[in-house]
Scaffold this motif. Structure first.
Motif, mmCIF file in Angstrom:
data_model
loop_
_atom_site.group_PDB
_atom_site.id
_atom_site.type_symbol
_atom_site.label_atom_id
_atom_site.label_comp_id
_atom_site.label_asym_id
_atom_site.label_seq_id
_atom_site.Cartn_x
_atom_site.Cartn_y
_atom_site.Cartn_z
ATOM 1 N N ASP B 52 0.814 -1.216 0.000
ATOM 2 C CA ASP B 52 0.000 0.000 0.000
ATOM 3 C C ASP B 52 0.848 1.268 0.000
ATOM 4 O O ASP B 52 0.581 2.211 -0.737
ATOM 5 C CB ASP B 52 -0.924 -0.023 1.227
ATOM 6 C CG ASP B 52 -1.955 1.087 1.203
ATOM 7 O OD1 ASP B 52 -2.232 1.593 0.103
ATOM 8 O OD2 ASP B 52 -2.470 1.432 2.273
ATOM 9 N N ALA B 75 -6.568 -0.401 0.641
ATOM 10 C CA ALA B 75 -5.840 -1.534 1.218
ATOM 11 C C ALA B 75 -6.769 -2.390 2.064
ATOM 12 O O ALA B 75 -6.834 -2.258 3.280
ATOM 13 C CB ALA B 75 -4.671 -1.024 2.056
ATOM 14 N N THR B 76 -7.511 -3.271 1.419
ATOM 15 C CA THR B 76 -8.493 -4.095 2.138
ATOM 16 C C THR B 76 -7.932 -5.444 2.520
ATOM 17 O O THR B 76 -8.577 -6.198 3.229
ATOM 18 C CB THR B 76 -9.714 -4.336 1.247
ATOM 19 O OG1 THR B 76 -9.256 -4.851 0.003
ATOM 20 C CG2 THR B 76 -10.477 -3.060 0.999
ATOM 21 N N GLU B 213 -1.559 -5.787 15.934
ATOM 22 C CA GLU B 213 -2.338 -5.680 14.703
ATOM 23 C C GLU B 213 -1.525 -4.990 13.614
ATOM 24 O O GLU B 213 -0.939 -3.944 13.853
ATOM 25 C CB GLU B 213 -3.639 -4.920 14.958
ATOM 26 C CG GLU B 213 -4.637 -5.208 13.858
ATOM 27 C CD GLU B 213 -5.907 -4.408 13.975
ATOM 28 O OE1 GLU B 213 -6.303 -4.082 15.096
ATOM 29 O OE2 GLU B 213 -6.496 -4.116 12.912
ATOM 30 N N LYS B 214 -1.517 -5.602 12.461
ATOM 31 C CA LYS B 214 -0.807 -5.095 11.293
ATOM 32 C C LYS B 214 0.684 -4.961 11.594
ATOM 33 O O LYS B 214 1.144 -5.209 12.699
ATOM 34 C CB LYS B 214 -1.378 -3.749 10.846
ATOM 35 C CG LYS B 214 -2.850 -3.854 10.490
ATOM 36 C CD LYS B 214 -3.172 -2.994 9.307
ATOM 37 C CE LYS B 214 -4.571 -3.287 8.824
ATOM 38 N NZ LYS B 214 -4.838 -2.770 7.521
ATOM 39 N N THR B 216 2.419 -2.305 11.842
ATOM 40 C CA THR B 216 2.652 -1.255 12.831
ATOM 41 C C THR B 216 2.541 -1.795 14.245
ATOM 42 O O THR B 216 3.333 -1.439 15.119
ATOM 43 C CB THR B 216 1.609 -0.137 12.667
ATOM 44 O OG1 THR B 216 0.778 -0.433 11.579
ATOM 45 C CG2 THR B 216 2.259 1.185 12.495
ATOM 46 N N ALA B 235 9.596 -1.303 5.529
ATOM 47 C CA ALA B 235 9.150 0.084 5.661
ATOM 48 C C ALA B 235 8.827 0.403 7.119
ATOM 49 O O ALA B 235 9.259 1.428 7.652
ATOM 50 C CB ALA B 235 7.921 0.316 4.787
ATOM 51 N N ASP B 236 8.070 -0.501 7.787
ATOM 52 C CA ASP B 236 7.707 -0.246 9.173
ATOM 53 C C ASP B 236 8.919 -0.334 10.085
ATOM 54 O O ASP B 236 9.060 0.460 11.011
ATOM 55 C CB ASP B 236 6.652 -1.248 9.625
ATOM 56 C CG ASP B 236 5.281 -0.899 9.091
ATOM 57 O OD1 ASP B 236 4.509 -0.277 9.818
ATOM 58 O OD2 ASP B 236 5.005 -1.221 7.921
ATOM 59 N N GLU B 239 10.856 2.848 9.713
ATOM 60 C CA GLU B 239 10.126 4.001 10.230
ATOM 61 C C GLU B 239 10.211 4.052 11.748
ATOM 62 O O GLU B 239 10.381 5.102 12.341
ATOM 63 C CB GLU B 239 8.672 3.918 9.770
ATOM 64 C CG GLU B 239 7.889 5.196 9.927
ATOM 65 C CD GLU B 239 8.407 6.314 9.053
ATOM 66 O OE1 GLU B 239 8.992 6.025 7.981
ATOM 67 O OE2 GLU B 239 8.249 7.475 9.449
#
Lengths: 298, 352
Positions: B52, B75-76, B213-214, B216, B235-236, B239
């Motif tokens: 995403d 982003a489903t 969750e996810k 992140t 990416a996460d 970050e």
């Protein structure tokens, strides 16, 4: 027969209580006060957190600019989501409130205790407890898949399904508060039942019905799950609910909060603050309407 | 102030009506006035949440190239994206996993277009220890709960220079069904003999696992818990600033997660005729072993010629200029060969 009227009014200040009872009284008062504080604490903390984190996103551009397409892009813009939150919940209210109010009229004025009325009442009670995603999936299957497109209007339908039971039950309670004497007086003057309902019963209950409906609107405005499955996503202004995918503040909070980037996090907090402000306005409005035109102030 | 109730009801109704009239008035005019040979209108896509951030970057950059064609990517999740593709609700779908029999997508109605790939990092939180090296069997042992302390001999064997504390290991895993979990468990399943938990978008993790969750959420768990180790996309991890471990690849070399490592893995992967490929544990000394692919599904037949032209134009942008944006969003660009194949497939699927 002894008279109940005494020359001096009874002393209710509690100054004459025994020490034990005074102590018990004070402890109970203190405990209740503490409970109120504890209950209010999370609300205050949430409000404070959202306010302190979200206020940095606020500016004039926030309310007018389009939504940035990239999560990492710094800067404002939630205009389309704010507009669509209002139009989608407005459309939902337009569908749910008339149907709900006339449903309540049937239940209270015509149905009373007939089996059908009892059945509808029970179903409405059950439906208030159904998770919102169920309504979203229902509209997804019954409407979105059938017409082959995600639309703002589909979201309005899902929210209307959510609001309907709340509106029915609150409006029915309000109609029940209308004194029967009013109906009898109207009937005595020769008005038919529909006329009595339209010109006497509904206007009398209008304040309560309006505030109930606005509370339902406020609840629907914060729904995320049914919006995500029925409405889709957009970055630009989409005032036409029948054209193309749309978005709302709640959906934008979810979308931006699940990304790790500072810019999107800030937008999520800003959107949360905006949504809370909108819901707050609705609630205040419903309070004003309810208090100013309450039945007992006639 | 004394207001008549009927006035109020009337005003409310009138206001609501006016609002709905206004709502129906606008919009609908975007179809006209396409500039030159560029497509115009609106494309709606949905699917995997893993790429995403890259698609969002590309969509924003593309809006500068062709402002008349608006692309949305919702982003489903891969599963929803595929079922919406089957229902005809989106114009193209994003997915991390291949189309299965029960995804609701008809065989032959779609073409895979690989877009980018990204390494799944093994990130950990152990103050004072960086540059940890983990071999494949040890990684399996850690994530199925056989290895429960950081000073376990299996970890120490690959890291002779590190001083490992006896902190207990906490696993940080995904609470939601996820393509990241699929790829991570598939890697352990294919690459190691010790792994017994199978593969899938959810796994029955051992007792020392904490779910977030996810990506992140998992990154948050790792950051907050000393002794935690988990799998997060690059990416996460970047970050949040997580420390990542170097993982042993098929050639026995320890490779830290990087975009170059991921592109090397794509180079080493075998590409099937339908353009699907498996870069997990790919050959090559530089290849990062846990590299996840992601694809777009485009239709072989579009009912609307304008939409077909739009999809072709946007996907072509993704495969050419868009590839340069990948690194910026912490994704690995396709190697030149695969990029060429993807463009060919796009051109033969949607003819001009």
């Amino acid at each position: 027969m002894t008279s109940l009227t005494t020359s001096t009014p009874p002393d209710l200040s509690g100054r004459n209580l025994s020490k034990r009872r005074a102590f018990a009284n004070r402890t109970a008062t203190l405990a209740i006060g503490l409970c109120v504080l504890v209950a209010a604490l999370p609300l205050v903390l949430v409000a404070w957190e959202v306010l302190s984190r979200g206020s940095s996103a606020m500016s004039l551009d926030w309310f007018t600019e389009e939504i940035p397409r990239n999560y990492r892009t710094e800067g404002p813009g939630m205009g389309p989501a704010i507009l669509s939150t209002l139009t989608i919940t407005g459309m939902a209210a337009l569908i749910a409130v008339p149907i709900g109010v006339f449903g309540a009229v049937y239940l209270n004025e015509y149905g009373k205790n007939k089996p059908l009325a009892k059945f509808i009442r029970t179903m409405a009670d059950v439906m208030t407890g159904v998770p919102s995603i169920v309504m979203g999936l229902f509209i997804y299957v019954a409407y979105v898949v059938v017409i082959g497109e995600k639309l703002g209007f589909a979201g309005a339908l899902a929210l209307a399904c959510l609001m309907l039971p709340i509106v029915i039950r609150s409006a029915e309670e309000m109609l029940r508060l209308v004194p029967d004497e009013l109906r009898q007086a109207s009937a005595g003057l020769g008005a038919r039942k529909w006329r009595t309902t339209m010109t006497v019963v509904l206007p009398t209950a209008s304040s309560g019905i309006t505030s109930g409906a606005l509370l339902a609107v406020a609840r629907a405005a914060g729904e995320t799950a049914p919006i995500i499955v029925t409405v889709g996503l957009t970055y630009i202004y989409k005032p036409d609910l029948f054209y193309g995918e749309n978005t709302t503040l709640a959906a934008q909070i979810y979308r931006n909060a699940t990304q790790p980037f500072d810019a999107s996090q800030e937008r999520a907090w800003g959107a949360a603050l905006t949504l809370i402000a909108i819901v707050f306005l609705f609630t205040i409005l419903s309070r004003i309407i309810a208090s100013r035109f309450a039945i007992d102030k006639r | 102030m004394k207001l008549n109730r009927r006035t109020i009801f009337g005003t409310l109704t009138a206001g609501a009506l006016a609002m709905s009239m206004a709502a129906c008035g606008g919009g609908g005019s975007d179809d006209e006035g396409g500039s030159g040979d560029l497509a115009s209108g609106e494309l709606n896509a949905s699917g995997a949440s893993f790429p995403d951030a890259f698609y969002a970057t590309a969509i924003e950059a593309y809006a500068e190239v062709n402002p008349d064609l608006m692309v949305t990517y919702n982003a489903t999740g891969s599963g929803t994206g595929k079922s919406e593709f089957g229902e005809g609700l989106n114009d193209f779908a994003g997915t991390d996993s291949l189309v299965g029999d029960d995804d609701g997508v008809e065989a032959g109605s779609f073409q895979y277009i690989p877009t980018v790939a990204a390494p799944i990092t093994v990130s950990y939180n152990l103050p004072g220890v960086d540059g940890l090296q983990i071999d494949q069997e040890t990684l399996a042992g850690i994530f199925q709960g056989d290895i429960t302390a950081w000073n376990d001999p299996a970890i120490a064997a690959a890291n002779p220079e590190a001083t490992l504390p006896d902190t207990a290991i906490t696993l940080a895993v995904r609470s939601d069904g996820s393509g990241t979990t699929t790829n991570f468990s598939k890697f352990l399943d294919e690459a190691t003999e010790a792994w017994t938990l199978g593969s899938g978008d959810t796994i029955e993790w051992p007792g020392n696992a904490v779910a977030g969750e996810k990506n992140t959420g998992v990154a948050q768990v790792i950051q907050d818990t000393e002794g935690a180790i988990g799998y997060v996309d690059l990416a996460d991890a970047n970050e949040v600033g997580l420390v990542t471990a170097a993982v042993e690849n098929a050639d026995g070399a320890f490779v830290a997660p990087s975009l170059e490592g991921a592109t090397a893995a794509l180079d080493g992967a075998v590409v099937e005729d339908d353009l699907s490929y498996n870069p997990l544990n790919a050959a090559g000394a530089e290849a990062y072993p846990i590299t996840a692919p992601t694809y777009l599904l485009i239709r072989t037949e579009y009912e609307d010629a304008d939409i077909a032209a739009g999809v072709k134009e946007f996907v072509e942008y993704l495969l050419t200029d868009g590839q340069e944006l990948a690194a910026e969003a912490d994704f690995a660009a396709l190697p030149a060969g695969l990029q060429e194949q993807a463009l060919e497939a796009l051109n033969s699927t949607i003819a001009d």
